[in-house]
Design a protein around this motif. Sequence first.
Motif, PDB file in Angstrom:
ATOM      1  N   GLY A 105      38.156  34.988  30.733  1.00  0.00           N
ATOM      2  CA  GLY A 105      38.780  33.940  31.526  1.00  0.00           C
ATOM      3  C   GLY A 105      39.185  34.405  32.910  1.00  0.00           C
ATOM      4  O   GLY A 105      38.886  35.538  33.323  1.00  0.00           O
ATOM      5  N   SER A 106      39.892  33.519  33.613  1.00  0.00           N
ATOM      6  CA  SER A 106      40.275  33.790  35.002  1.00  0.00           C
ATOM      7  C   SER A 106      41.745  33.455  35.232  1.00  0.00           C
ATOM      8  O   SER A 106      42.314  32.602  34.550  1.00  0.00           O
ATOM      9  CB  SER A 106      39.423  32.943  35.965  1.00  0.00           C
ATOM     10  OG  SER A 106      38.053  33.254  35.855  1.00  0.00           O
TER      11      SER A 106
ATOM     12  N   THR B 197      38.974  39.484  43.455  1.00  0.00           N
ATOM     13  CA  THR B 197      38.862  39.283  44.897  1.00  0.00           C
ATOM     14  C   THR B 197      40.245  39.102  45.498  1.00  0.00           C
ATOM     15  O   THR B 197      40.981  38.195  45.088  1.00  0.00           O
ATOM     16  CB  THR B 197      38.003  38.059  45.219  1.00  0.00           C
ATOM     17  OG1 THR B 197      36.701  38.208  44.633  1.00  0.00           O
ATOM     18  CG2 THR B 197      37.850  37.906  46.723  1.00  0.00           C
ATOM     19  N   ILE B 198      40.585  39.952  46.454  1.00  0.00           N
ATOM     20  CA  ILE B 198      41.873  39.850  47.141  1.00  0.00           C
ATOM     21  C   ILE B 198      41.663  39.118  48.456  1.00  0.00           C
ATOM     22  O   ILE B 198      40.622  39.284  49.124  1.00  0.00           O
ATOM     23  CB  ILE B 198      42.499  41.246  47.367  1.00  0.00           C
ATOM     24  CG1 ILE B 198      43.936  41.126  47.879  1.00  0.00           C
ATOM     25  CG2 ILE B 198      41.635  42.103  48.297  1.00  0.00           C
ATOM     26  CD1 ILE B 198      44.685  42.447  47.911  1.00  0.00           C
TER      27      ILE B 198
ATOM     28  N   ASN C 111      38.521  37.292  37.755  1.00  0.00           N
ATOM     29  CA  ASN C 111      37.525  36.671  36.887  1.00  0.00           C
ATOM     30  C   ASN C 111      37.039  37.662  35.840  1.00  0.00           C
ATOM     31  O   ASN C 111      37.235  38.877  35.972  1.00  0.00           O
ATOM     32  CB  ASN C 111      36.341  36.185  37.721  1.00  0.00           C
ATOM     33  CG  ASN C 111      36.724  35.126  38.740  1.00  0.00           C
ATOM     34  OD1 ASN C 111      37.636  34.332  38.520  1.00  0.00           O
ATOM     35  ND2 ASN C 111      36.023  35.108  39.860  1.00  0.00           N
ATOM     36  N   SER C 112      36.396  37.140  34.824  1.00  0.00           N
ATOM     37  CA  SER C 112      35.838  37.980  33.749  1.00  0.00           C
ATOM     38  C   SER C 112      36.873  38.981  33.241  1.00  0.00           C
ATOM     39  O   SER C 112      36.588  40.171  33.104  1.00  0.00           O
ATOM     40  CB  SER C 112      34.599  38.720  34.264  1.00  0.00           C
ATOM     41  OG  SER C 112      33.618  37.818  34.716  1.00  0.00           O
TER      42      SER C 112
ATOM     43  N   THR D  50      48.386  38.965  30.486  1.00  0.00           N
ATOM     44  CA  THR D  50      47.998  39.372  29.138  1.00  0.00           C
ATOM     45  C   THR D  50      46.639  38.770  28.825  1.00  0.00           C
ATOM     46  O   THR D  50      46.463  37.553  28.898  1.00  0.00           O
ATOM     47  CB  THR D  50      49.021  38.916  28.095  1.00  0.00           C
ATOM     48  OG1 THR D  50      50.309  39.434  28.424  1.00  0.00           O
ATOM     49  CG2 THR D  50      48.629  39.413  26.708  1.00  0.00           C
ATOM     50  N   VAL D  51      45.683  39.620  28.485  1.00  0.00           N
ATOM     51  CA  VAL D  51      44.330  39.177  28.165  1.00  0.00           C
ATOM     52  C   VAL D  51      44.096  39.430  26.683  1.00  0.00           C
ATOM     53  O   VAL D  51      44.131  40.583  26.229  1.00  0.00           O
ATOM     54  CB  VAL D  51      43.285  39.914  29.013  1.00  0.00           C
ATOM     55  CG1 VAL D  51      41.887  39.351  28.711  1.00  0.00           C
ATOM     56  CG2 VAL D  51      43.597  39.785  30.496  1.00  0.00           C
ATOM     57  N   SER D  52      43.859  38.375  25.946  1.00  0.00           N
ATOM     58  CA  SER D  52      43.625  38.510  24.505  1.00  0.00           C
ATOM     59  C   SER D  52      42.123  38.665  24.240  1.00  0.00           C
ATOM     60  O   SER D  52      41.302  37.993  24.849  1.00  0.00           O
ATOM     61  CB  SER D  52      44.164  37.295  23.767  1.00  0.00           C
ATOM     62  OG  SER D  52      43.495  36.125  24.178  1.00  0.00           O
TER      63      SER D  52
END
Length: 115
Positions: free
Chosen positions: A15-16, A67-68, A82-83, A112-114
């Motif tokens: 996700g993003s 991307t900053i 992303n990703s 938090t990335v599940s």
Amino acid sequence: VQLVESGGGLVQAGGSLRLSCAASGSIFSINVMGWYRQAPGKQRELVATITGGGSTNYADSVKGRFTISRDNAKNTVYMQMNSLKAEDTAVYYCMHSDLNGMPYWGKGTLVTVSS
């Protein structure tokens, strides 16, 4: 200098998220701003930085995914992520470097990335 981050949260792998950091105080558009992160049990590490002129630098682990960007008129820096991967889970901190190179930090926002 005050820095306030927003945009963190819980997201599934792949996700993003978009982080924002609003700066106030003695801010100059030429100053470097950036994002760092700290995962549990690890040291704080650089994620990405951007100069006033728009030159960017990324950690190898996020190149091609993050991307900053910055809006100098709004004294705001953004990071589009992303990703996302489970290993991106961390507290993300906004950083502003003054004209003497002294860094200022926000309080952080948790990502938090599940898996």
